[in-house]
Design a protein around this motif. Sequence first.
Motif, PDB file in Angstrom:
ATOM      1  N   GLU A  45      -4.181  -4.620 -13.445  1.00 53.28           N
ATOM      2  CA  GLU A  45      -4.041  -5.180 -11.904  1.00 53.28           C
ATOM      3  C   GLU A  45      -3.395  -6.602 -12.425  1.00 53.28           C
ATOM      4  N   ALA A  46      -2.189  -6.501 -11.704  1.00 49.53           N
ATOM      5  CA  ALA A  46      -1.247  -7.558 -12.216  1.00 49.53           C
ATOM      6  C   ALA A  46      -1.362  -8.819 -11.558  1.00 49.53           C
ATOM      7  N   GLY A  47      -2.117  -9.097 -10.501  1.00 54.56           N
ATOM      8  CA  GLY A  47      -2.044 -10.530  -9.923  1.00 54.56           C
ATOM      9  C   GLY A  47      -2.691 -10.321  -8.428  1.00 54.56           C
ATOM     10  N   PHE A  48      -2.779 -11.236  -7.631  1.00 53.24           N
ATOM     11  CA  PHE A  48      -3.404 -11.406  -6.380  1.00 53.24           C
ATOM     12  C   PHE A  48      -1.984 -12.060  -5.364  1.00 53.24           C
ATOM     13  N   PRO A  49      -1.101 -11.272  -5.155  1.00 53.43           N
ATOM     14  CA  PRO A  49       0.195 -11.574  -4.657  1.00 53.43           C
ATOM     15  C   PRO A  49       0.148 -12.739  -3.613  1.00 53.43           C
ATOM     16  N   VAL A  50      -0.642 -12.811  -2.633  1.00 50.60           N
ATOM     17  CA  VAL A  50      -0.784 -13.778  -1.614  1.00 50.60           C
ATOM     18  C   VAL A  50      -1.202 -15.073  -2.008  1.00 50.60           C
ATOM     19  N   SER A  51      -1.633 -15.113  -3.117  1.00 53.84           N
ATOM     20  CA  SER A  51      -2.415 -16.329  -3.477  1.00 53.84           C
ATOM     21  C   SER A  51      -1.315 -17.434  -3.741  1.00 53.84           C
ATOM     22  N   SER A  52      -0.184 -16.918  -4.375  1.00 50.89           N
ATOM     23  CA  SER A  52       0.640 -18.171  -4.883  1.00 50.89           C
ATOM     24  C   SER A  52       2.106 -17.555  -4.985  1.00 50.89           C
ATOM     25  N   PRO A  53       3.338 -18.229  -4.978  1.00 51.41           N
ATOM     26  CA  PRO A  53       4.572 -17.630  -5.453  1.00 51.41           C
ATOM     27  C   PRO A  53       4.604 -17.240  -6.738  1.00 51.41           C
ATOM     28  N   GLY A  54       3.865 -17.881  -7.682  1.00 51.16           N
ATOM     29  CA  GLY A  54       3.857 -17.429  -9.013  1.00 51.16           C
ATOM     30  C   GLY A  54       3.148 -16.005  -9.168  1.00 51.16           C
ATOM     31  N   ASP A  55       2.145 -15.756  -8.373  1.00 53.87           N
ATOM     32  CA  ASP A  55       1.455 -14.395  -8.887  1.00 53.87           C
ATOM     33  C   ASP A  55       2.406 -13.350  -8.180  1.00 53.87           C
ATOM     34  N   ARG A  76      -7.383  -9.372   0.029  1.00 51.66           N
ATOM     35  CA  ARG A  76      -8.454  -9.411   0.979  1.00 51.66           C
ATOM     36  C   ARG A  76      -8.235  -8.367   2.189  1.00 51.66           C
ATOM     37  N   ALA A  77      -9.194  -8.079   2.701  1.00 48.86           N
ATOM     38  CA  ALA A  77      -9.237  -7.110   3.841  1.00 48.86           C
ATOM     39  C   ALA A  77      -8.488  -7.853   5.094  1.00 48.86           C
ATOM     40  N   VAL A  78      -7.123  -8.201   4.811  1.00 45.59           N
ATOM     41  CA  VAL A  78      -6.377  -8.933   5.750  1.00 45.59           C
ATOM     42  C   VAL A  78      -5.070  -8.440   5.894  1.00 45.59           C
ATOM     43  N   GLU A  79      -4.207  -8.034   6.841  1.00 45.65           N
ATOM     44  CA  GLU A  79      -3.071  -7.487   6.843  1.00 45.65           C
ATOM     45  C   GLU A  79      -1.886  -8.218   6.140  1.00 45.65           C
ATOM     46  N   LYS A  80      -2.015  -9.543   6.372  1.00 46.78           N
ATOM     47  CA  LYS A  80      -0.840 -10.222   5.721  1.00 46.78           C
ATOM     48  C   LYS A  80      -0.998 -10.156   4.271  1.00 46.78           C
ATOM     49  N   ASP A  81      -2.246 -10.150   3.592  1.00 50.25           N
ATOM     50  CA  ASP A  81      -2.338 -10.009   2.049  1.00 50.25           C
ATOM     51  C   ASP A  81      -1.765  -8.678   1.691  1.00 50.25           C
ATOM     52  N   ILE A  82      -2.169  -7.476   2.727  1.00 52.58           N
ATOM     53  CA  ILE A  82      -1.550  -6.190   2.254  1.00 52.58           C
ATOM     54  C   ILE A  82      -0.058  -6.063   2.287  1.00 52.58           C
ATOM     55  N   ASP A  83       0.446  -6.692   3.389  1.00 51.71           N
ATOM     56  CA  ASP A  83       1.944  -6.951   3.512  1.00 51.71           C
ATOM     57  C   ASP A  83       2.666  -7.370   2.100  1.00 51.71           C
ATOM     58  N   VAL A  84       1.965  -8.603   1.799  1.00 50.34           N
ATOM     59  CA  VAL A  84       2.765  -9.257   0.651  1.00 50.34           C
ATOM     60  C   VAL A  84       2.396  -8.490  -0.643  1.00 50.34           C
ATOM     61  N   ALA A  85       1.154  -7.909  -0.649  1.00 53.37           N
ATOM     62  CA  ALA A  85       1.049  -6.875  -2.094  1.00 53.37           C
ATOM     63  C   ALA A  85       1.976  -5.931  -1.957  1.00 53.37           C
ATOM     64  N   VAL A 127      -8.425  -0.313   4.770  1.00 54.23           N
ATOM     65  CA  VAL A 127      -7.728   0.795   4.064  1.00 54.23           C
ATOM     66  C   VAL A 127      -6.890   1.633   4.757  1.00 54.23           C
ATOM     67  N   LYS A 128      -6.860   1.889   6.074  1.00 53.12           N
ATOM     68  CA  LYS A 128      -5.821   2.573   6.825  1.00 53.12           C
ATOM     69  C   LYS A 128      -4.619   1.815   6.608  1.00 53.12           C
ATOM     70  N   TYR A 129      -4.631   0.547   6.782  1.00 49.90           N
ATOM     71  CA  TYR A 129      -3.487  -0.117   6.945  1.00 49.90           C
ATOM     72  C   TYR A 129      -2.798  -0.086   5.751  1.00 49.90           C
ATOM     73  N   ALA A 130      -3.418  -0.328   4.426  1.00 47.68           N
ATOM     74  CA  ALA A 130      -2.982  -0.125   2.905  1.00 47.68           C
ATOM     75  C   ALA A 130      -2.355   1.235   2.527  1.00 47.68           C
ATOM     76  N   ARG A 131      -2.878   2.193   3.378  1.00 49.82           N
ATOM     77  CA  ARG A 131      -2.320   3.506   3.175  1.00 49.82           C
ATOM     78  C   ARG A 131      -1.035   3.864   3.814  1.00 49.82           C
ATOM     79  N   ARG A 132      -0.790   2.911   4.497  1.00 51.47           N
ATOM     80  CA  ARG A 132       0.684   3.083   5.215  1.00 51.47           C
ATOM     81  C   ARG A 132       1.761   2.608   4.104  1.00 51.47           C
ATOM     82  N   PHE A 133       1.338   1.980   3.096  1.00 54.93           N
ATOM     83  CA  PHE A 133       2.466   1.477   2.135  1.00 54.93           C
ATOM     84  C   PHE A 133       2.196   2.200   0.838  1.00 54.93           C
ATOM     85  N   VAL A 134       1.198   2.882   0.387  1.00 55.82           N
ATOM     86  CA  VAL A 134       1.038   3.328  -0.892  1.00 55.82           C
ATOM     87  C   VAL A 134       0.026   4.529  -0.659  1.00 55.82           C
TER      88      VAL A 134
END
Length: 499
Positions: A45-55, A76-85, A127-134
């Motif tokens: 688990e490499a990080g929480f990408p939406v939390s900061s540019p560094g992550d 989080r269960a938030v579409e923006k978080d999932i997009d960034v991840a 979960v359904k939204y995340a499955r669009r990407f992976v």
Amino acid sequence: MEKGKVYIFDTTLRDGEQVPGCQLNTVEKIQVAKALEELGVDIIEAGFPVSSPGDFNSVIEISKAVTWPVICALTRAVEKDIDVAADALKYAKRKRIHTGIGTSDAHIKYKFNSNREEIIERAVKAVKYARRFVDDVEFYAEDAGRTENEYLARVIEAVINAGATVVNIPDTTGYCLPSEYGAKIKYLVDNVPNIDKAIISTHCHNDLGMATANTISGILNGARQCEVTINGIGERAGNTALEEVAMILKSHTDIPLTTGINTTRIYPLSRQVSNLMNMPVQPNKAIVGKNAFAHSSGIHQDGVLKNAQTYEIIDPKEIGLDDNAIILTARSGRAALRYRLEVLGVKVEADKLDTIYQNFLKLADKKKEINDDDILVLAGAERHSDQHIKVDWLQATSGMGMKPVASIGLDIAGEKFEAAATGNGPVDAAINALKQIIKRPMTLTAFTIQGVTKGSDDTCKVHVQVEHGHHTYYGFGANTDIVTASVEAYIDAINKFPR
């Protein structure tokens, strides 16, 4: 899923790095990630990408740097978080999005001001939204440890139907008893109709000292992934320790389960993480503490000398601990120093080794014998040698009946400065002199001294916490002189201020 295998999900670089003062930069994270790959972890688990540019950047670079482990990003269960991840994982050879939401009544009521049905809807949608990407989506039911089992089973069934491939059952607050946590996992195995379509994962915290026990109980009751950190680091009292789970499963041959961990890499990686994060391992820590294979009782010593198995259930060599220690002194050469650094998980280039060796000789002249912690301190000091602000020289005077006085010379981006001040003690005087040069508003809020060994020639480590501009910065210093170590720690914190 490979039958008989427990998958090791390492979250040292995400949950472990949330410890105040233990943040790593991207280069250091890549070092740890590569070492985790050598260790044999299955998921990083490499990080929480939406939390900061560094992550975000760290997840990208780790994805490029490692080959076969799955790289996981938290959301989080938030579409923006999932997009960034999803964007951060674009270079990963094998990728996973880890999304989820709180499921306990306390979280539903006080954190989300919601209700049970709405939480299930949000979980399924994420979960359904995340499955669009992976293709590989892990769902975490935050505070599952305090979630009523029947409702938890409904949530897990719904997210598996939505496409979750792994379901994480965290004991977020470390509250569960081992029997209680194991029963919770078994309840899901027995009562979720589609549970065979996903891997159950444990994620246990150590608030009551039961993280490892709960994890093993979960595994014995059907979990086949465990979420762990090196040295058990993590928020509050920490997470389940990777080394403990790996060695429990290896030592208990009556448990028909294995991991892919190369246990001989455990000790070097433990020291590497401790060194990079400036977070000492407690001496009595299971498996990797410096006393874990030490015997002081006469009865124990007699037994071990006759047969090590009388009091040792693990051969030190199984975790990569070199019990044929090479004692380093002022007469030791570069080869011995390089060898010991490599044993401790530190790889250095020739030019860096030369600098460390020169500092090693200076320290060896002050001490009779150099120990592993001293060597790690020297390697850590070299990492910070390119700081913006450096100490050129420092002199402090104190004694009975006299006012402590300190003088200091600093090099700030090549420009020289000097100052002197008094204080309540030599450390206070030195910091007051430092503040006369660095005239930025700052407040020392925490100051901790730790001795590395015992004796008058001890190397001491100093950790400080400094507030500046409504932010907290952490600093570390180490030296045989406590005043020098304190000033180095303070400057280490100041070097992290925005310029």
